[in-house]
Design a protein around this motif. Structure first.
Motif: not given
Length: 110
Positions: A1-29
């Protein structure tokens, strides 16, 4: 996910307490937060703060939460100790998976 090309063209993980994880997945429970580290940055203050924030976030999740950390094989023993210690602070509510290129997957029991 890192890198400007991904930040501009793809959905990125949310910021969590000031940090953005490399991977974020949430669905159902199910919540999965993932982070990858190198041998040069896995013990930095920044990285230690990330682990703490992500595990804390997962510990408050209402369903099943997993924190997946990827690191080089030479860092796995240290990482296991660090992550278990942090997870203990949150009553071991978070499922932890540590991945490296040799051992594969090490699960830290809740």
């Amino acid at each position: 996910m890192d890198g400007n090309e991904n930040l501009l063209t793809k959905e990125v993980p949310p910021i969590i307490d000031g940090f953005r994880p490399d991977l974020y997945y949430e669905f159902n429970s199910l919540l999965i937060i993932g982070e990858a580290k190198t041998k040069n940055d896995y013990l930095t203050k920044h990285s230690l703060n990330q682990y703490n924030k992500y595990i804390h976030y997962c510990s408050r999740y209402w369903g099943d939460a997993f924190f997946i950390i990827c690191c080089p094989w030479g860092c796995t023993a240290d990482m296991n100790i660090i992550i278990k210690k942090i997870n203990n602070k949150y009553k071991n509510k978070v499922n932890i998976i540590i991945l490296d290129e040799i051992s594969g997957e090490i699960k830290c029991k809740k």
